[in-house]
Motif scaffolding. Sequence first.
Motif, PDB file in Angstrom:
ATOM      1  N   ALA A  10       0.819  -1.229   0.000  1.00 15.11           N
ATOM      2  CA  ALA A  10       0.000   0.000   0.000  1.00 15.11           C
ATOM      3  C   ALA A  10       0.846   1.268   0.000  1.00 15.11           C
ATOM      4  CB  ALA A  10      -0.915  -0.003   1.229  1.00 15.11           C
ATOM      5  N   THR A  11       2.076   1.199   0.512  1.00 17.35           N
ATOM      6  CA  THR A  11       2.905   2.403   0.623  1.00 17.35           C
ATOM      7  C   THR A  11       3.708   2.693  -0.646  1.00 17.35           C
ATOM      8  OG1 THR A  11       4.545   0.985   1.682  1.00 17.35           O
ATOM      9  CG2 THR A  11       3.137   2.289   3.137  1.00 17.35           C
ATOM     10  N   GLY A  12       3.639   1.797  -1.621  1.00 16.28           N
ATOM     11  CA  GLY A  12       4.416   1.986  -2.856  1.00 16.28           C
ATOM     12  C   GLY A  12       3.685   2.867  -3.856  1.00 16.28           C
ATOM     13  N   SER A  13       4.256   2.955  -5.037  1.00 14.44           N
ATOM     14  CA  SER A  13       3.689   3.805  -6.076  1.00 14.44           C
ATOM     15  C   SER A  13       2.292   3.314  -6.482  1.00 14.44           C
ATOM     16  CB  SER A  13       4.670   3.815  -7.255  1.00 14.44           C
ATOM     17  OG  SER A  13       4.082   4.323  -8.383  1.00 14.44           O
ATOM     18  N   VAL A  14       2.167   2.025  -6.812  1.00 11.36           N
ATOM     19  CA  VAL A  14       0.842   1.485  -7.165  1.00 11.36           C
ATOM     20  C   VAL A  14      -0.070   1.508  -5.938  1.00 11.36           C
ATOM     21  CG1 VAL A  14      -0.416  -0.589  -7.898  1.00 11.36           C
ATOM     22  CG2 VAL A  14       1.731   0.015  -9.011  1.00 11.36           C
ATOM     23  N   GLY A  38       3.040  -2.715   4.078  1.00 10.10           N
ATOM     24  CA  GLY A  38       4.171  -1.965   3.560  1.00 10.10           C
ATOM     25  C   GLY A  38       5.447  -2.644   4.023  1.00 10.10           C
ATOM     26  N   ALA A  39       6.543  -1.919   3.980  1.00  9.08           N
ATOM     27  CA  ALA A  39       7.814  -2.488   4.469  1.00  9.08           C
ATOM     28  C   ALA A  39       8.507  -1.435   5.321  1.00  9.08           C
ATOM     29  CB  ALA A  39       8.680  -2.966   3.310  1.00  9.08           C
ATOM     30  N   GLY A  40       9.215  -0.473   4.672  1.00 12.44           N
ATOM     31  CA  GLY A  40      10.001   0.498   5.437  1.00 12.44           C
ATOM     32  C   GLY A  40       9.254   1.769   5.817  1.00 12.44           C
ATOM     33  N   ASN A  41       8.225   2.098   5.067  1.00 17.67           N
ATOM     34  CA  ASN A  41       7.561   3.390   5.270  1.00 17.67           C
ATOM     35  C   ASN A  41       6.432   3.274   6.313  1.00 17.67           C
ATOM     36  OD1 ASN A  41       6.560   5.956   5.071  1.00 17.67           O
ATOM     37  ND2 ASN A  41       6.537   5.990   2.835  1.00 17.67           N
ATOM     38  N   ILE A  42       6.844   3.225   7.571  1.00 18.97           N
ATOM     39  CA  ILE A  42       5.898   2.987   8.662  1.00 18.97           C
ATOM     40  C   ILE A  42       4.937   4.165   8.842  1.00 18.97           C
ATOM     41  CG2 ILE A  42       5.744   2.631  11.176  1.00 18.97           C
ATOM     42  CD1 ILE A  42       6.760   0.226   9.524  1.00 18.97           C
ATOM     43  N   LYS A 125       3.949  -8.087 -11.318  1.00 20.78           N
ATOM     44  CA  LYS A 125       4.123  -8.896 -12.523  1.00 20.78           C
ATOM     45  C   LYS A 125       5.018 -10.099 -12.273  1.00 20.78           C
ATOM     46  CE  LYS A 125       5.598  -5.082 -14.252  1.00 20.78           C
ATOM     47  NZ  LYS A 125       5.758  -4.067 -15.267  1.00 20.78           N
ATOM     48  N   GLU A 126       5.873  -9.982 -11.229  1.00 17.46           N
ATOM     49  CA  GLU A 126       6.769 -11.091 -10.911  1.00 17.46           C
ATOM     50  C   GLU A 126       5.987 -12.380 -10.635  1.00 17.46           C
ATOM     51  OE1 GLU A 126       6.765  -8.095  -9.538  1.00 17.46           O
ATOM     52  OE2 GLU A 126       8.735  -7.180  -9.907  1.00 17.46           O
ATOM     53  N   SER A 127       4.779 -12.247 -10.084  1.00 19.14           N
ATOM     54  CA  SER A 127       3.960 -13.429  -9.789  1.00 19.14           C
ATOM     55  C   SER A 127       3.693 -14.238 -11.060  1.00 19.14           C
ATOM     56  CB  SER A 127       2.607 -13.028  -9.186  1.00 19.14           C
ATOM     57  OG  SER A 127       2.785 -12.367  -7.961  1.00 19.14           O
ATOM     58  N   VAL A 149      -3.247  -5.325 -13.601  1.00 15.35           N
ATOM     59  CA  VAL A 149      -3.172  -3.881 -13.321  1.00 15.35           C
ATOM     60  C   VAL A 149      -2.020  -3.233 -14.083  1.00 15.35           C
ATOM     61  CG1 VAL A 149      -2.780  -2.179 -11.476  1.00 15.35           C
ATOM     62  CG2 VAL A 149      -4.324  -4.093 -11.097  1.00 15.35           C
ATOM     63  N   ASP A 150      -1.045  -4.020 -14.479  1.00 15.01           N
ATOM     64  CA  ASP A 150      -0.012  -3.498 -15.362  1.00 15.01           C
ATOM     65  C   ASP A 150      -0.769  -2.855 -16.529  1.00 15.01           C
ATOM     66  OD1 ASP A 150       2.642  -3.163 -15.700  1.00 15.01           O
ATOM     67  OD2 ASP A 150       3.115  -5.263 -16.071  1.00 15.01           O
ATOM     68  N   SER A 151      -0.434  -1.611 -16.887  1.00 16.42           N
ATOM     69  CA  SER A 151      -1.306  -0.897 -17.832  1.00 16.42           C
ATOM     70  C   SER A 151      -1.404  -1.618 -19.177  1.00 16.42           C
ATOM     71  CB  SER A 151      -0.809   0.527 -18.027  1.00 16.42           C
ATOM     72  OG  SER A 151       0.517   0.511 -18.482  1.00 16.42           O
TER      73      SER A 151
HETATM   74  P1  NDP Z   1       7.342   0.507  -5.053  1.00 17.21           P
HETATM   75  O1  NDP Z   1       8.767   0.214  -4.846  1.00 17.21           O
HETATM   76  O2  NDP Z   1       6.900   1.904  -5.243  1.00 17.21           O
HETATM   77  O3  NDP Z   1       6.489  -0.107  -3.826  1.00 17.21           O
HETATM   78  C1  NDP Z   1       6.685  -1.413  -3.404  1.00 17.21           C
HETATM   79  C2  NDP Z   1       5.807  -1.767  -2.233  1.00 17.21           C
HETATM   80  O4  NDP Z   1       6.230  -3.051  -1.711  1.00 17.21           O
HETATM   81  C3  NDP Z   1       5.909  -0.809  -1.065  1.00 17.21           C
HETATM   82  O5  NDP Z   1       4.696  -0.830  -0.366  1.00 17.21           O
HETATM   83  C4  NDP Z   1       7.031  -1.417  -0.225  1.00 17.21           C
HETATM   84  O6  NDP Z   1       6.990  -0.983   1.128  1.00 17.21           O
HETATM   85  C5  NDP Z   1       6.683  -2.886  -0.363  1.00 17.21           C
HETATM   86  N1  NDP Z   1       7.837  -3.769  -0.180  1.00 17.21           N
HETATM   87  C6  NDP Z   1       9.126  -3.569  -0.536  1.00 17.21           C
HETATM   88  N2  NDP Z   1       9.875  -4.650  -0.256  1.00 17.21           N
HETATM   89  C7  NDP Z   1       9.035  -5.554   0.300  1.00 17.21           C
HETATM   90  C8  NDP Z   1       9.206  -6.875   0.815  1.00 17.21           C
HETATM   91  N3  NDP Z   1      10.403  -7.496   0.815  1.00 17.21           N
HETATM   92  N4  NDP Z   1       8.140  -7.530   1.313  1.00 17.21           N
HETATM   93  C9  NDP Z   1       6.915  -6.934   1.321  1.00 17.21           C
HETATM   94  N5  NDP Z   1       6.701  -5.684   0.867  1.00 17.21           N
HETATM   95  C10 NDP Z   1       7.739  -5.008   0.342  1.00 17.21           C
HETATM   96  O7  NDP Z   1       6.875  -0.403  -6.259  1.00 17.21           O
HETATM   97  P2  NDP Z   1       5.786  -0.087  -7.381  1.00 17.21           P
HETATM   98  O8  NDP Z   1       4.518   0.344  -6.742  1.00 17.21           O
HETATM   99  O9  NDP Z   1       6.377   0.721  -8.460  1.00 17.21           O
HETATM  100  O10 NDP Z   1       5.581  -1.541  -8.004  1.00 17.21           O
HETATM  101  C11 NDP Z   1       4.886  -2.567  -7.322  1.00 17.21           C
HETATM  102  C12 NDP Z   1       4.629  -3.709  -8.309  1.00 17.21           C
HETATM  103  O11 NDP Z   1       3.762  -3.248  -9.322  1.00 17.21           O
HETATM  104  C13 NDP Z   1       5.893  -4.200  -9.009  1.00 17.21           C
HETATM  105  O12 NDP Z   1       5.766  -5.570  -9.250  1.00 17.21           O
HETATM  106  C14 NDP Z   1       5.868  -3.447 -10.326  1.00 17.21           C
HETATM  107  O13 NDP Z   1       6.541  -4.127 -11.357  1.00 17.21           O
HETATM  108  C15 NDP Z   1       4.376  -3.397 -10.600  1.00 17.21           C
HETATM  109  N6  NDP Z   1       3.931  -2.292 -11.433  1.00 17.21           N
HETATM  110  C16 NDP Z   1       4.193  -0.993 -11.055  1.00 17.21           C
HETATM  111  C17 NDP Z   1       3.760   0.059 -11.825  1.00 17.21           C
HETATM  112  C18 NDP Z   1       3.966   1.475 -11.378  1.00 17.21           C
HETATM  113  O14 NDP Z   1       3.405   2.382 -11.985  1.00 17.21           O
HETATM  114  N7  NDP Z   1       4.705   1.752 -10.353  1.00 17.21           N
HETATM  115  C19 NDP Z   1       3.058  -0.160 -13.087  1.00 17.21           C
HETATM  116  C20 NDP Z   1       2.792  -1.554 -13.354  1.00 17.21           C
HETATM  117  C21 NDP Z   1       3.228  -2.568 -12.564  1.00 17.21           C
HETATM  118  P3  NDP Z   1       7.725   0.388   1.643  1.00 17.21           P
HETATM  119  O15 NDP Z   1       7.536   1.402   0.570  1.00 17.21           O
HETATM  120  O16 NDP Z   1       6.963   0.702   2.897  1.00 17.21           O
HETATM  121  O17 NDP Z   1       9.155   0.041   1.873  1.00 17.21           O
END
Ligand code: NDP
Length: 395
Positions: A10-14, A38-42, A125-127, A149-151
């Motif tokens: 939830a804390t990542g870009s998607v 999430g992971a690091g972004n508490i 997508k790794e899945s 969800v990959d566009s």
């Molecule tokens: P980000 O790096 O922005 O976010 C990754 C998320 O995963 C964060 O919530 C992060 O937590 C969490 N995370 C990191 N390491 C671990 C771990 N070891 N175990 C569990 N959670 C972890 O990635 P994106 O959002 O860019 O991409 C996510 C997925 O979506 C990827 O597979 C990417 O290929 C795919 N994707 C992304 C697109 C995009 O627009 N960004 C478009 C299409 C596909 P925290 O941030 O708290 O450390």
Amino acid sequence: MRRRVSVFGATGSVGRNTIAVLEEQGGVEAFEVVALTGAGNIALLAEQARRLSARLAVTADPERLEPLRDALAGSDVEAAAGPEALLAAAAEPADWAMSAIVGAAGLGVSLRAAEHGGVLALANKESLVCAGELLRATCARHGTTLVPVDSEHSAIFQALRGEDAAAAERVILTASGGPFRDWPRERMAMVTPAQARAHPNWDMGERISIDSATMFNKAMEMIEARALFDLSPDQVEVIIHPQSIIHSMVGFNDGSIMAQLGPSDMRGAIGFALNWPDRRDLSLERLDFARLSRLDFAAADPVRFPALRLAREVMEADGLSGAVFNAAKEAALDAFLIGAIGFLDMAILVEHVLDKLAPEAAQSGPDYDLDAVLELDATARRMSGLWVAAYSGGR
Ligand code: NDP
């Protein structure tokens, strides 16, 4: 009744875009948020969990349980940490789950979340690259609908709606070409992580942005498309389309092409997956074709971007070669980020590991389980580490 939803990553870009769409489409009134991870972004995880009244907030990092508990103090959100807690969160029933963890770390979560029926919205997508058959079989067994969800894959999914899949001759994945689209290889040899991170069109996480610059991201998407839509390798094409307006296309047996177009905004594909099988209002920019005025296309060059050639080899080899490909790619990116290898070395490393592990990847055949995938993933990472050590030692 509110829909039960979970967002992994939830804390990542998607993930952040997913939270934005959930809020736009009704927030707590419409959704019962089961788990956010999430992971690091508490700080962000705790803030999202509070805002959406999540039942559970999980960090992948066991060391961060206490900070997460502190950040959630006074709320009703339960805190948990570590990979097992992530899997337990994925086992909590939900009607809609977003799999948006980055890397192979998301694989176990996708598989677990595929066991609830309902919709699995798949960004990770790794899945599909590492364990496509396993994931699809798990979805089929539990009546779960996999919505990409990959566009690019969302575009193909949309273009295939209401069509007979057997009439689809080919899929054409569009690729922006990344920041080095027109660069000669000699110039690419000098690229730094900071340069590789700057994607021309999409605002994404660091890893996928650099994978776009090497075109490893497109290579992953080729393998992903094959796994998701049951295609043969020669049905998967890539075309450079610098504007990223056409998100991908499907070519049918009567010569017709269906394309999906839209702004470069992940909320489009996320919103589509959330509302599937319907469509609902999304506050995205509307395309203005008069302003766009042109869409350009060019052939993709597998010589300057060897990842595209390697993807073809992986699709031909099948078995578990996707898991080897992904693990070596992730290890290569780690090494590039710390300056241990150069930009062009990433593909050389991946090719080396794919060659070495070809027999193991082939032997695995179609009937494999998650342990087999993880074992080969670990072997490929070890082998990549040895290659990097030998490379660095030789410099
Ligand atoms: P980000 O790096 O922005 O976010 C990754 C998320 O995963 C964060 O919530 C992060 O937590 C969490 N995370 C990191 N390491 C671990 C771990 N070891 N175990 C569990 N959670 C972890 O990635 P994106 O959002 O860019 O991409 C996510 C997925 O979506 C990827 O597979 C990417 O290929 C795919 N994707 C992304 C697109 C995009 O627009 N960004 C478009 C299409 C596909 P925290 O941030 O708290 O450390």
